[in-house]
Design an enzyme around this catalytic site. Structure first.
Site, PDB file in Angstrom:
ATOM      1  N   HIS A 148      -7.425 -14.900  -4.849  1.00  9.60           N
ATOM      2  CA  HIS A 148      -6.064 -14.703  -4.330  1.00  9.60           C
ATOM      3  C   HIS A 148      -5.155 -15.791  -4.895  1.00  9.60           C
ATOM      4  CE1 HIS A 148      -2.659 -14.266  -1.651  1.00  9.60           C
ATOM      5  NE2 HIS A 148      -3.154 -13.097  -1.277  1.00  9.60           N
ATOM      6  N   GLU A 195      -2.116  -7.996  -7.719  1.00  4.69           N
ATOM      7  CA  GLU A 195      -1.077  -8.577  -6.867  1.00  4.69           C
ATOM      8  C   GLU A 195      -0.163  -9.473  -7.708  1.00  4.69           C
ATOM      9  OE1 GLU A 195      -2.404  -8.678  -2.490  1.00  4.69           O
ATOM     10  OE2 GLU A 195      -3.066 -10.535  -3.397  1.00  4.69           O
TER      11      GLU A 195
HETATM   12  C1  PEP Z   1      -1.462 -10.798   0.144  1.00 10.07           C
HETATM   13  O1  PEP Z   1      -1.362 -11.940   0.538  1.00 10.07           O
HETATM   14  O2  PEP Z   1      -2.523 -10.396  -0.332  1.00 10.07           O
HETATM   15  C2  PEP Z   1      -0.291  -9.926   0.251  1.00 10.07           C
HETATM   16  C3  PEP Z   1      -0.306  -8.787  -0.375  1.00 10.07           C
HETATM   17  O3  PEP Z   1       0.735 -10.368   1.039  1.00 10.07           O
HETATM   18  P1  PEP Z   1       2.083  -9.590   1.430  1.00 10.07           P
HETATM   19  O4  PEP Z   1       1.718  -8.183   1.752  1.00 10.07           O
HETATM   20  O5  PEP Z   1       2.586 -10.339   2.631  1.00 10.07           O
HETATM   21  O6  PEP Z   1       2.997  -9.682   0.259  1.00 10.07           O
END
Ligand code: PEP
Length: 246
Positions: A99, A168
């Protein structure tokens, strides 16, 4: 949406205590009415809650994951750390590795690779996070960053069946911003090509909410979502799921 299940993975980050778990009763009730094999619901609470949550979810279809693990498979002198076997022993089935919030704290590709190997060896499924920063995006480095993270993070791991990729973009996490649909489609296709495996599952994460889910759910190649902020509120989380599957 290409695979059998649509994944909804809740990343609670550093939020929640024992009383917060009561709010999951709504989600448990909701999940009972969903057709078998339609969705996979996974909660990744802080480590302090894994054991209680696992017990609470025992008779449900909802599974539990951890948010990180130490790279050592064996126990050792690592104050404050938890290894994959310890997490597994209290009911964890999945673990988030790589992450961006942990990459910022020092998790580099090499360490991430060791963590993934250790988690797989312990029998956990890995939610492997990758994504570019805003600077990398502006410098048109997104594809290279994603390719490097995949190549280095999965180095000498031939069997990728227990690895789920979570794309992400770092600039999207917690910001309310999501990628443009055409950019996201291309990034997902690029990730798929780098994995060299058609069956690998790919999730999107970054500011997913009930207002943008309609746009996100139609992107080709996405098998589900990793959801941070919005997953901490059961009503919002259920709303996202309903809008995705209906
Ligand atoms: C995450 O931390 O994996 C994430 C997707 O956070 P958010 O949905 O708050 O952007």
């Amino acid at each position: 949406m290409t695979n059998k299940y649509i994944y909804f993975i809740a990343n609670w980050k550093m939020f929640g205590d024992l009383t917060t778990l009561n709010s999951l009763d709504k989600v448990i009730k909701f999940s009972k009415n969903i057709k078998k094999n339609k969705i996979k619901l996974i909660y990744c609470p802080p480590s302090t809650l894994i054991s209680s949550l696992s017990k609470r979810l025992k008779k449900t279809k909802i599974e539990v994951g951890a948010q990180n693990c130490h790279q050592s498979f064996d126990n050792g002198p690592y104050t404050g750390q938890l290894n994959s076997r310890m997490l597994k022993s209290v009911g964890t089935k999945y673990v988030i590795i790589g992450h961006s919030e942990n990459r910022q704290l020092g998790d580099n590709d090499k360490l991430i690779n060791l963590k993934i190997k250790s988690a797989i060896r312990a029998g956990l499924k890995v939610i492997f996070c990758i994504g570019e920063t805003l600077k990398q995006k502006k410098n048109k480095k997104t594809y290279k960053v994603l390719a490097d993270q995949i190549r280095n993070g999965l180095k000498s791991i031939n069997n990728k069946s227990n690895i789920i990729i979570a794309y992400e973009p770092v600039w999207s996490i917690g910001s309310g911003l999501i990628p443009k649909s055409d950019e996201l489609t291309k990034s997902i296709a690029h990730i798929k090509s780098q994995l060299g495996s058609k069956s690998s599952k790919i999730l999107y994460g970054g500011s997913v909410n009930s207002n943008n889910i309609d746009k996100l759910k139609i992107i080709a190649g996405i098998d589900g979502f990793l959801i941070g902020g919005a997953s901490q509120n059961s009503n919002k989380f259920i709303d996202i799921i309903k809008k995705t599957i209906n």
